[in-house]
Design a protein around this motif. Structure first.
Motif, PDB file in Angstrom:
ATOM      1  N   THR A 145      55.210  25.423  69.926  1.00 58.49           N
ATOM      2  CA  THR A 145      56.246  26.365  69.504  1.00 58.49           C
ATOM      3  C   THR A 145      55.871  27.782  69.920  1.00 58.49           C
ATOM      4  O   THR A 145      56.733  28.625  70.070  1.00 58.49           O
ATOM      5  CB  THR A 145      56.474  26.308  67.986  1.00 58.49           C
ATOM      6  N   THR A 146      54.564  28.026  70.086  1.00 64.00           N
ATOM      7  CA  THR A 146      54.148  29.306  70.667  1.00 64.00           C
ATOM      8  C   THR A 146      53.156  29.023  71.783  1.00 64.00           C
ATOM      9  O   THR A 146      52.575  27.943  71.848  1.00 64.00           O
ATOM     10  CB  THR A 146      53.444  30.215  69.631  1.00 64.00           C
ATOM     11  N   ASN A 147      52.976  30.011  72.631  1.00 65.57           N
ATOM     12  CA  ASN A 147      52.044  29.850  73.740  1.00 65.57           C
ATOM     13  C   ASN A 147      50.635  29.575  73.224  1.00 65.57           C
ATOM     14  O   ASN A 147      49.918  28.735  73.746  1.00 65.57           O
ATOM     15  CB  ASN A 147      52.025  31.127  74.590  1.00 65.57           C
ATOM     16  N   GLU A 172      49.688  28.251  70.407  1.00 64.86           N
ATOM     17  CA  GLU A 172      49.564  26.898  69.843  1.00 64.86           C
ATOM     18  C   GLU A 172      49.400  25.877  70.970  1.00 64.86           C
ATOM     19  O   GLU A 172      48.623  24.929  70.862  1.00 64.86           O
ATOM     20  CB  GLU A 172      50.823  26.587  69.034  1.00 64.86           C
ATOM     21  N   ASP A 173      50.133  26.077  72.036  1.00 69.68           N
ATOM     22  CA  ASP A 173      50.053  25.129  73.134  1.00 69.68           C
ATOM     23  C   ASP A 173      48.655  25.097  73.737  1.00 69.68           C
ATOM     24  O   ASP A 173      48.112  24.035  74.017  1.00 69.68           O
ATOM     25  CB  ASP A 173      51.095  25.492  74.202  1.00 69.68           C
ATOM     26  N   LEU A 204      52.638  38.449  74.178  1.00 70.92           N
ATOM     27  CA  LEU A 204      53.428  37.221  74.302  1.00 70.92           C
ATOM     28  C   LEU A 204      52.725  36.001  73.700  1.00 70.92           C
ATOM     29  O   LEU A 204      53.249  34.900  73.741  1.00 70.92           O
ATOM     30  CB  LEU A 204      53.738  36.938  75.778  1.00 70.92           C
ATOM     31  N   TYR A 205      51.523  36.216  73.127  1.00 69.10           N
ATOM     32  CA  TYR A 205      50.757  35.064  72.621  1.00 69.10           C
ATOM     33  C   TYR A 205      51.565  34.218  71.645  1.00 69.10           C
ATOM     34  O   TYR A 205      51.483  33.008  71.645  1.00 69.10           O
ATOM     35  CB  TYR A 205      49.482  35.529  71.906  1.00 69.10           C
ATOM     36  N   TYR A 206      52.303  34.867  70.779  1.00 69.04           N
ATOM     37  CA  TYR A 206      52.987  34.103  69.729  1.00 69.04           C
ATOM     38  C   TYR A 206      54.479  33.942  69.996  1.00 69.04           C
ATOM     39  O   TYR A 206      55.273  33.743  69.110  1.00 69.04           O
ATOM     40  CB  TYR A 206      52.708  34.740  68.356  1.00 69.04           C
ATOM     41  N   GLN A 207      54.842  34.046  71.269  1.00 68.85           N
ATOM     42  CA  GLN A 207      56.236  33.794  71.668  1.00 68.85           C
ATOM     43  C   GLN A 207      56.359  32.337  72.121  1.00 68.85           C
ATOM     44  O   GLN A 207      55.385  31.737  72.544  1.00 68.85           O
ATOM     45  CB  GLN A 207      56.622  34.709  72.838  1.00 68.85           C
ATOM     46  N   PRO A 208      57.569  31.774  72.040  1.00 73.30           N
ATOM     47  CA  PRO A 208      57.723  30.399  72.554  1.00 73.30           C
ATOM     48  C   PRO A 208      57.602  30.375  74.074  1.00 73.30           C
ATOM     49  O   PRO A 208      58.037  31.314  74.738  1.00 73.30           O
ATOM     50  CB  PRO A 208      59.132  30.001  72.117  1.00 73.30           C
TER      51      PRO A 208
END
Lengths: 271, 593
Positions: free
Chosen positions: B411-413, B415-416, B448-452
Motif C-alpha cells: 500500500t506504500t512504497n 511497505e513494499d 514519497l516513502y509513504y505514498q502508494p
C-alpha cells in the motif's frame, strides 16, 4: 507447468472437422455428451469409440497431443475409479475389508465411469482444438441470437468470452512471472496452513489485478481506435453459413444418436 | 494537402476528489500547433510524460481537446459526428503488442477493424491478404499471436490498422517494449508503408536512431513543441538537445565531440558513412598521411577476467543443462553445457537476443529453475544438495526481473520494500532499517516513502522494485533488462545507479541486456549467449573484436566499433578496440594529428 496444459487450446490444421461450422460442432458435442451418458452395454461403448476415433482421425490432431490434455485430470480420474471400485455393492464380491469391497459391478462401473470421463474430455477438447475461440464465440453468438429479443446482450457476452480466451495464456504467463519475482524476494507459496497460504497470495494477486486492469484499459482504447462500436453494423470476415458438409454432419450426428439409443434399447433387454 | 493540423491545442487532465472538487490540473498539451502533409514521415520525440502520447490520442479522437482545434483530413475532431470517420482516416498502433490484439488468430485480428466498419466479407478477405502482405506476415496468418515475437505481434497490430485503409497511421512508441531486432522489423514495416502505399506516418518514440530517416522531427517537452525541423537540423543542435536531457545518436555525438576538438566537420552528421566520408576527406585535403604501423589489434593477450579471479570464485556453474517443456513436442534446449565462474565483486554483462537463454541462465543462479544436469556451486556448496537452503540462496543472490515494477503490491512504497527482509524472518526494526537503507541506495525521494507505488512514474516505480531486492542485502545483484521501456534519461539514471551500487556497496552485479552500447560503457566482462550456449566470455574489447560473428547471430557491436573498422579500412590508423565514445574520440584525434 501451467503452459503445458492443452485443454481449450486451438490446434491449427487443415481438416474437414476444422472447416465445419462451429454451430454444427457445438450441436455435435451436445449430442455426443448425451450419448456418452445414456449408452449402456459393450456395443454402445464400441459405437462411441469407433465414432470418436474416426472423428479424431479426420481432425488431423495428433492423438498423442490430445492425450496430453488428459494429464490435467489424472487425479480426478484416479479418484473416480477408486471410489467406484471400492464402494459399489454387487453380487460377486472378490474382496472385502471393513466398508470397502471390490465387486463385479464395482469393476465394471469403475471402468465405465473412467472411460466416460476420458471420452468426455477427449470429445469436448476436440471441439476446442479444431475451433478457434473466435469461431466458437461466433457460433454461440449466432446460435443464441434469439435471446437478444429478451434483452440479453448476446454480442457483448460473446465478445467478452473471446477476449477472455485470448488473455488467459497471457495472464498465466504473468502469474508465473510475478510468482517467481516474489519468490526471489523470499516469498513462500508452498508452505503453511490454508490461512497462511491465502495471506501469502496477496503479493501475487494484487499485482495481477493491477496488470489485468491496465491491460483492459489498453485493450479498450485499442478497440475504440479500431472503430469498435458494439455489435450494431458489424460485418463478419468469416460469416457463418451452412454448407453441404455441415448438413451432412448434422445428419451424421442424428444418426449417431439414434444408433446409440437403439443399441441401448435393443441390446440391454437380454441382460 | 495537410492531413493533420492542430492549432493551439491544449489538453488538461483534471483530477477530482470524491466530491467532484478539482484536486489538481495537469496541462499535458500546451498550445501545440503543427501541420502534417499527406505522405510525410513525421517523428515526434520526447521524454515519457512530455505529452506526445496525449497528442497522439487526439489525432485518433480518443481524447478531446480542452482548448484549440485539431483537424484530421479536414474534419474537426471535436465534432461528435466525425469520430468514426476520423478514426477511419487516422489509425493508431500502441506501445504494448499484447494489449492491442483482440483475436486469438492473426487473420481474425487483422479483420477486426474492417468488420467494425461494416466492410463486406469479400472485401475484408482481400484487405486482410493485402495488409498481412504489406507487413510481411502472410506466413503467420493462421497462427496464434501468443506464439509470435514482440516485433511480429507489433507487425500484426500494424496490419490490423492497415486493413482499415487509413490515410495516416500514428505509432505511439511502438518499439519501446521490443528488442533491437523487433525494433528494426517494425520500423522497416512503417517505412515500407510510407514509401509504397503513401501512408502518412507519425512516429512517436524516444529512440533517436529511429528518427534519422524521417522527413520532419518535432521535439516535445512539458506539453510544448520545443524544437522542430529536419533530422539534420534538429540533431545539429547537440547542446540544446542535451540541455533537454534528450539523447543524440552516437555518431552525431561523436562528430560533435570531434568538431569541438577542432576538426572541420559539418554539423548534424547522422550516419556512420557520412562521418567516415568526411574524416577521410579531411585527411586528403590537409595532406595528412595516415600513419602506417600497428595494423593489427594488439595480439598480446590481456589478462582475461576468468584467470584473474580464479581464487575469488563465489559461483561456479559446471556443465549446466536445461530444457523447457521437457518430453513434449515443444521441447526447447534452453541451456546447453554452460560453464561459468563468477568472482566476488565483478560487474558482468550478459548479452543475447530474445530466446538465447539469458533469462533462463539467471533464474538458475538463484535456484528458481533447477538444472536438469550439471552443478552450481555457491561458495563451495552445491545448491542442489538436499539440505541446501534455497531461500537463503535467494537472499544472497538478488534477482530483479524485467519490468520489476509489475511486482509491486504494497500500500506504500516503504511497505513494499519491507517485503523481502520480512520474509527472511528479521525483527521489525531491522526490517525497517534495511528498507530505509535500500530506498536511500536507489536515491528514492524521501517524501514519497509513504505514498502508494501506483501513482509513481515508470522510472520511480522501478527504483522501488530494485530497492525491494536490495533490502534483502544480496551479495550478488542480477538485473534482467533493467532499462526496458524507459526513456533515455531514465535509462542513464538507472544504469548510473547500478554502477554506483557496484562501486559503493561492493556487490557483484550481473546485468542482462541486449544493448551493446549500455553494456560496453559499464561492465568489465561480457558473456554472450546464443541458442543456450556461452559463445564468448571475455573483456568487452575482446568480445567486440568478433563484431562480424556477433552480427551473424542478430546482435550488433557498438556503433563505434563499426566506425573504427571502417576508418581503418580507409587507411586511418585508429584503435580498433575503442568501444566508448571517449576512446573513439581520442583514437581518431591521435590518428589525425
Amino acid at each position: 507447468m501451467i503452459r503445458d496444459i492443452t485443454i481449450g487450446q486451438y490446434y491449427p490444421a487443415d481438416s474437414v472437422i476444422h472447416k465445419l461450422d462451429p454451430r454444427v460442432k457445438l450441436f455435435a458435442t451436445l449430442i455426443y455428451i448425451i450419448a456418452l451418458f445414456c449408452f449402456k452395454g459393450i456395443l454402445g461403448l464400441c459405437i462411441i469409440t469407433v465414432c470418436l476415433m474416426s472423428v479424431i482421425r479426420l481432425s488431423k490432431v495428433p492423438f498423442s497431443y490430445m492425450v496430453k490434455g488428459l494429464k490435467a485430470i489424472v487425479i480426478l480420474l484416479l479418484i473416480t475409479a477408486f471410489f467406484n471400485l471400492v464402494f459399489t455393492p454387487g453380487e460377486i464380491v472378490f474382496w472385502k475389508f471393513w466398508r470397502f469391497q471390490i465387486t463385479d459391478v464395482g469393476i465394471t462401473n469403475s471402468v465405465i465411469m473412467t472411460l466416460r470421463l476420458i471420452y468426455l474430455i477427449l470429445g469436448t477438447s476436440l471441439m476446442t482444438l479444431t475451433t478457434t475461440p473466435n469461431q466458437l464465440t461466433d457460433g454461440l453468438e449466432k446460435a443464441l441470437s434469439p435471446l437478444n429479443k429478451i434483452n440479453i446482450p448476446v454480442h457483448a457476452i460473446a465478445m467478452m468470452m473471446s477476449i477472455a480466451l485470448r488473455f488467459i495464456p497471457i495472464l498465466m504467463e504473468e502469474t508465473d512471472k510475478i510468482m517467481k519475482a516474489q519468490m526471489a524476494r523470499g516469498a513462500d507459496f508452498e508452505h503453511g496452513n490454508i490461512f497462511r497460504r491465502a495471506k501469502n497470495m496477496v503479493p501475487l494477486l494484487v499485482p495481477l489485478m493491477v496488470s489485468a486492469f491496465r491491460r483492459a484499459d489498453d485493450l479498450a482504447l485499442a478497440m475504440e481506435a479500431r472503430c469498435y462500436n458494439g455489435g450494431a453494423g458489424r460485418t463478419k470476415m468469416k460469416p457463418l453459413q451452412y454448407r453441404r458438409d455441415d448438413r451432412i454432419a448434422y445428419g451424421i450426428c442424428l444418426l449417431f444418436l439414434v444408433i446409440v439409443a437403439a443399441a441401448r434399447i435393443l441390446l440391454s433387454f437380454p441382460q | 494537402m495537410s492531413i493533420i493540423k492542430t492549432k493551439n491545442l491544449v489538453h488538461e487532465f483534471i483530477r477530482r476528489d470524491e466530491e467532484r472538487n478539482v484536486e489538481s490540473i495537469t496541462t499535458a498539451l500546451d498550445h501545440v500547433s503543427l501541420d502534417v502533409k499527406q505522405g510525410q514521415f513525421i517523428a515526434i520525440l520526447g521524454h515519457n510524460g512530455s505529452g506526445k502520447s496525449t497528442l497522439a490520442k487526439h489525432i485518433n479522437a480518443l481524447l478531446m481537446p480542452s482548448e484549440g482545434t485539431i483537424w484530421v483530413d479536414g474534419m474537426d475532431v471535436s465534432e461528435e459526428k466525425n469520430i468514426i470517420d476520423v478514426r477511419k482516416s487516422a489509425g493508431m498502433v500502441f506501445q504494448n503488442p499484447d494489449n492491442q490484439i483482440i483475436a486469438s488468430v492473426v487473420e481474425e485480428d487483422v479483420g477486426f477493424g474492417p468488420e467494425n466498419l461494416g466492410v463486406p466479407t469479400e472485401e475484408i478477405l482481400k484487405r486482410v491478404d493485402a495488409s498481412l502482405h504489406a507487413v510481411g506476415m502472410e506466413k503467420f496468418r493462421r497462427h496464434s499471436p501468443n506464439k509470435l515475437s514482440g516485433g511480429q505481434k507489433q507487425r500484426v497490430a500494424i496490419a490490423g490498422v492497415v486493413a482499415m485503409e487509413p490515410k495516416c497511421i500514428v505509432f505511439d512508441e511502438p518499439t519501446a517494449m521490443l528488442d533491437p531486432n523487433g525494433r528494426k522489423e517494425v520500423l522497416a514495416a512503417a517505412h515500407a508503408l510510407n514509401r509504397e502505399k503513401g501512408v502518412t506516418v507519425l512516429w512517436i518514440t524516444h529512440y533517436m536512431e529511429e528518427v534519422v530517416e524521417a522527413d520532419h522531427v518535432y521535439v516535445m517537452e512539458n506539453g510544448k513543441i520545443i524544437m522542430d525541423g529536419t533530422p539534420r537540423a534538429v540533431f545539429s543542435k547537440v547542446d540544446e538537445l542535451k540541455a533537454h536531457r534528450l539523447d543524440v545518436p552516437q555518431i552525431t555525438l561523436l562528430a560533435d565531440f570531434l568538431k569541438k576538438d577542432g576538426l572541420p566537420l559539418s554539423s548534424g552528421i547522422l550516419k556512420r558513412e557520412e562521418l567516415v566520408h568526411e574524416l577521410t576527406a579531411i585527411c586528403k585535403t590537409y595532406g595528412v598521411h595516415p600513419k602506417t604501423g600497428q595494423q593489427n589489434p594488439k595480439e598480446e593477450k590481456e589478462q582475461s577476467p576468468k584467470d584473474a579471479a580464479l581464487d575469488g570464485n563465489m559461483m561456479i556453474l559446471d556443465h549446466v543443462n536445461y530444457r523447457y517443456s521437457q518430453g513434449t513436442a515443444y521441447q526447447i534446449q534452453a541451456l546447453k553445457d554452460v560453464n561459468l565462474n563468477i568472482a566476488k565483486g565483478e560487474f558482468i554483462g550478459i548479452i543475447g537476443h530474445t530466446g538465447s537463454g539469458k533469462s533462463t541462465l539467471i533464474q538458475h543462479l538463484n535456484g528458481l529453475l533447477r538444472a536438469e544436469s550439471g552443478h552450481i556451486y555457491v561458495d563451495g556448496a552445491d545448491i542442489y544438495d538436499e539440505d541446501y537452503d534455497m531461500r537463503e540462496l535467494r537472499g544472497r543472490v538478488g534477482l530483479v526481473f524485467q519490468y520489476p515494477e509489475h511486482q509491486l503490491f504494497g500500500t506504500t512504497n516503504f511497505e513494499d520494500v519491507c517485503f523481502g527482509p520480512k520474509n527472511k524472518g528479521l525483527d521489525k526494526r531491522t526490517v525497517e532499517l534495511r528498507a530505509y537503507e535500500a530506498l536511500q541506495n536507489v536515491r528514492f525521494p524521501e517524501e514519497l516513502y509513504y505514498q502508494p507505488p501506483f501513482d509513481l512514474s515508470g522510472g520511480q516505480k522501478r527504483r522501488v522494485a530494485i530497492a525491494g531486492v536490495l533490502a534483502m542485502k544480496p551479495e550478488v545483484l542480477i538485473l534482467d533488462e533493467p532499462t526496458a521501456g524507459l526513456d533515455p534519461a531514465g535509462r542513464d539514471e538507472i544504469l548510473d545507479l547500478i554502477a554506483d551500487m557496484h562501486k559503493e556497496l561492493g556487490i557483484t552485479v550481473i546485468l542482462v541486456s541486449h544493448s551493446m552500447e549500455d553494456v560496453a560503457k559499464y561492465v568489465d566482462r561480457i558473456i554472450v549467449m546464443n541458442q543456450g550456449e556461452v559463445l564468448y566470455d571475455d573483456v568487452p574489447k575482446t568480445v567486440f573484436r568478433h563484431y562480424k560473428e556477433l552480427e551473424s547471430i542478430g546482435l550488433a557491436a557498438p556503433q563505434v566499433t563499426y566506425l573504427m573498422h571502417e576508418l581503418r579500412e580507409q587507411g586511418l590508423p585508429v584503435d580498433l578496440d575503442a568501444t566508448t565514445l571517449q576512446e573513439a574520440e581520442q583514437s581518431i584525434l591521435n590518428a589525425m594529428q
